[in-house]
Motif scaffolding. Structure first.
Motif, mmCIF file in Angstrom:
data_model
loop_
_atom_site.group_PDB
_atom_site.id
_atom_site.type_symbol
_atom_site.label_atom_id
_atom_site.label_comp_id
_atom_site.label_asym_id
_atom_site.label_seq_id
_atom_site.Cartn_x
_atom_site.Cartn_y
_atom_site.Cartn_z
ATOM 1 N N TYR A 71 31.774 7.821 61.997
ATOM 2 C CA TYR A 71 31.026 8.997 61.588
ATOM 3 C C TYR A 71 30.065 8.614 60.465
ATOM 4 C CZ TYR A 71 34.383 11.886 64.169
ATOM 5 O OH TYR A 71 35.145 12.465 65.154
ATOM 6 N N THR A 72 29.060 9.450 60.248
ATOM 7 C CA THR A 72 28.122 9.197 59.161
ATOM 8 C C THR A 72 28.787 9.508 57.824
ATOM 9 O OG1 THR A 72 27.236 11.437 59.262
ATOM 10 C CG2 THR A 72 26.171 9.771 60.644
ATOM 11 N N ILE A 73 28.249 8.939 56.759
ATOM 12 C CA ILE A 73 28.815 9.137 55.429
ATOM 13 C C ILE A 73 28.720 10.605 55.013
ATOM 14 C CG2 ILE A 73 26.630 8.537 54.312
ATOM 15 C CD1 ILE A 73 30.164 7.772 52.977
ATOM 16 N N SER A 74 27.633 11.278 55.381
ATOM 17 C CA SER A 74 27.490 12.692 55.021
ATOM 18 C C SER A 74 28.519 13.550 55.746
ATOM 19 C CB SER A 74 26.074 13.178 55.343
ATOM 20 O OG SER A 74 25.794 13.014 56.717
ATOM 21 N N MET A 75 28.843 13.199 56.979
ATOM 22 C CA MET A 75 29.839 13.957 57.728
ATOM 23 C C MET A 75 31.232 13.753 57.136
ATOM 24 S SD MET A 75 30.558 13.939 61.824
ATOM 25 C CE MET A 75 28.834 14.337 62.120
ATOM 26 N N ILE A 76 31.539 12.513 56.726
ATOM 27 C CA ILE A 76 32.831 12.241 56.104
ATOM 28 C C ILE A 76 32.968 13.030 54.805
ATOM 29 C CG2 ILE A 76 34.229 10.472 54.986
ATOM 30 C CD1 ILE A 76 34.307 10.270 57.977
ATOM 31 N N GLU A 77 31.911 13.058 54.003
ATOM 32 C CA GLU A 77 31.956 13.814 52.753
ATOM 33 C C GLU A 77 32.162 15.302 53.016
ATOM 34 O OE1 GLU A 77 28.304 12.790 50.842
ATOM 35 O OE2 GLU A 77 29.204 11.124 49.736
ATOM 36 N N ARG A 78 31.519 15.827 54.062
ATOM 37 C CA ARG A 78 31.675 17.249 54.384
ATOM 38 C C ARG A 78 33.119 17.549 54.810
ATOM 39 N NH1 ARG A 78 27.556 17.533 57.099
ATOM 40 N NH2 ARG A 78 28.316 17.295 59.234
ATOM 41 N N LEU A 79 33.704 16.657 55.600
ATOM 42 C CA LEU A 79 35.092 16.850 56.028
ATOM 43 C C LEU A 79 36.049 16.759 54.844
ATOM 44 C CD1 LEU A 79 35.195 14.789 59.358
ATOM 45 C CD2 LEU A 79 34.862 17.247 59.054
ATOM 46 N N MET A 80 35.749 15.862 53.896
ATOM 47 C CA MET A 80 36.593 15.751 52.698
ATOM 48 C C MET A 80 36.540 17.024 51.879
ATOM 49 S SD MET A 80 35.766 11.782 51.690
ATOM 50 C CE MET A 80 36.541 11.863 50.076
ATOM 51 N N HIS A 81 35.370 17.648 51.825
ATOM 52 C CA HIS A 81 35.261 18.931 51.119
ATOM 53 C C HIS A 81 36.043 20.019 51.858
ATOM 54 C CE1 HIS A 81 32.567 17.841 47.911
ATOM 55 N NE2 HIS A 81 31.675 17.337 48.748
ATOM 56 N N GLU A 82 36.051 19.957 53.192
ATOM 57 C CA GLU A 82 36.736 20.989 53.960
ATOM 58 C C GLU A 82 38.246 20.932 53.778
ATOM 59 O OE1 GLU A 82 35.633 21.200 58.040
ATOM 60 O OE2 GLU A 82 33.475 21.252 57.633
ATOM 61 N N ILE A 83 38.796 19.734 53.548
ATOM 62 C CA ILE A 83 40.243 19.635 53.301
ATOM 63 C C ILE A 83 40.555 19.758 51.815
ATOM 64 C CG2 ILE A 83 40.589 18.205 55.345
ATOM 65 C CD1 ILE A 83 40.843 15.782 53.497
ATOM 66 N N HIS A 84 39.514 20.083 51.009
ATOM 67 C CA HIS A 84 39.658 20.322 49.562
ATOM 68 C C HIS A 84 40.225 19.095 48.843
ATOM 69 C CE1 HIS A 84 38.804 24.510 50.484
ATOM 70 N NE2 HIS A 84 39.795 24.507 51.358
ATOM 71 N N PHE A 85 39.649 17.944 49.151
ATOM 72 C CA PHE A 85 40.107 16.707 48.517
ATOM 73 C C PHE A 85 39.603 16.650 47.076
ATOM 74 C CE2 PHE A 85 38.965 12.317 47.325
ATOM 75 C CZ PHE A 85 40.248 11.790 47.234
ATOM 76 N N ALA A 86 40.486 16.278 46.156
ATOM 77 C CA ALA A 86 40.136 16.131 44.746
ATOM 78 C C ALA A 86 40.381 14.694 44.318
ATOM 79 C CB ALA A 86 40.961 17.088 43.886
#
Length: 354
Positions: free
Chosen positions: A130-145
């Motif tokens: 996946y693209t880096i922007s898509m990975i970052e969006r998915l990380m935000h969706e799982i509320h990663f801190a």
């Protein structure tokens, strides 16, 4: 009767600085540094001490401008040489990070974790990352801190396990080369089939047989134990293999099997949506490729303005920047990755042995 306003002159207030603090012999000592320079000094990028220290002075409280007493310096450091003491505090002290700097560090570490996740995972349907922007969006969706006290690689592996519970994503396979004797090859192939390994090639030379295959990363320790019993050897050719043939060699420090998961019914629709987003981002990138930017440090054309900014944050650029300060020629991306990872790979591979 007029009164004269008395101004205090015994304090030198320093603001907008990065403070490095060291506690020694029950006393606290601080030095005032320029922001974003302490980490550069510790990583070896910055060599000029004057570019790091705002003053060669030791304080007990930088914000109030309270200087350290000479007798306290002698007691704690056995010297009153301010420069030597500043060097020790700079190397061993704790950096006091301000709010904005902390946010920048969190953002940078978040990006590093997303990059590791992108390098080590693929879309199970397309076999491509996946693209880096898509990975970052998915990380935000799982509320990663981000945990600033934890290693980025360890957090990336935790992110992968969490993403697997909600999205179509899996670990990219490793590419290994096994070398065993002819009488043991049947046992090797039987075990590889049990692990659902994909065999790419098989070469025979004298009494040795070499088998190249792609296998799930979680089986690496089992592979080590297997070849030890078969009196053979195993070599890591690539830590992440993608469908287009690109390999990403990176540190590998995870020995645990990936837990199995049951994919939800909507996984197909989600995959199609994510693939459409990937195609859209690729089209936008193609339109912007008209304007090219060149990095003089790495001696490479980077692409559009966004990619150019991202390149300056990459480990490749930072590593070549270090080489430039030592008057060394730049390395390519592959050479740079191998150079950076060589020591870590050796230490990681040592952990695989019993």
């Amino acid at each position: 009767m007029s009164k004269t306003l008395v101004q205090p002159i015994g304090q030198k207030r320093l603001t907008n600085v990065a403070v490095v603090r060291l506690k020694k012999h029950g006393m606290r000592f601080e030095i005032a540094c320029y922001k974003n320079k302490v980490l550069s000094w510790r990583s070896g990028v910055e060599k000029d001490l004057d570019e790091v220290l705002q003053s060669h002075t030791v304080y007990t409280n930088v914000s109030k401008g309270v200087l350290a007493k000479s007798k306290d310096l002698m007691k704690a450091f056995e010297t009153d040489d301010q420069t030597k003491i500043c060097l020790e505090i700079l190397d061993k002290g704790e950096l006091q990070v301000a709010g904005k700097e902390r946010e920048m560090q969190f953002a940078s570490q978040f990006r590093d974790i997303a990059t590791i996740v992108m390098q080590r995972t693929i879309n199970p349907e397309t076999q491509r990352p996946y693209t880096i922007s898509m990975i970052e969006r998915l990380m935000h969706e799982i509320h990663f801190a981000v945990d600033p006290n934890s290693n980025s690689k360890k957090q990336a592996l935790e992110v992968i396990r969490e993403l697997q519970k909600h999205f179509p994503i899996k670990r990219a396979p490793m590419r290994l080369r096994f070398t065993v004797t002819e009488q043991n090859v049947s046992s090797l192939l039987e075990k590889l089939n049990a692990w659902n390994a994909s065999i790419n090639s098989r070469d025979e030379s004298a009494s040795q047989i070499s088998v190249v295959c792609e296998i799930e990363p979680g089986f690496y320790r089992d592979c080590e134990a297997l070849v030890r019993n078969l009196q053979g050897r195993v070599e890591v050719l690539a830590y992440s293999v993608h469908a287009e043939g690109d390999t990403q060699v990176d540190d590998y420090d995870d020995h645990e099997d990936i837990p199995s998961r049951s994919e939800p019914d909507s996984v197909v629709q989600l995959t199609e949506r994510m693939q459409k987003q990937t195609l859209t981002s690729k089209k936008e990138g193609t339109e912007e490729e008209v304007k090219q930017n060149k990095c003089s440090t790495c001696n490479v054309v980077v692409g559009d303005a966004k990619q150019y900014r991202e390149h300056f944050k990459s480990d490749w650029h930072k590593h070549n920047l270090k080489r430039k300060t030592r008057q060394l020629p730049p390395l390519s991306a592959e050479e740079c990755m191998a150079d950076m990872d060589l020591d870590d790979m050796r230490s990681d591979l040592k952990d695989y042995s019993f």
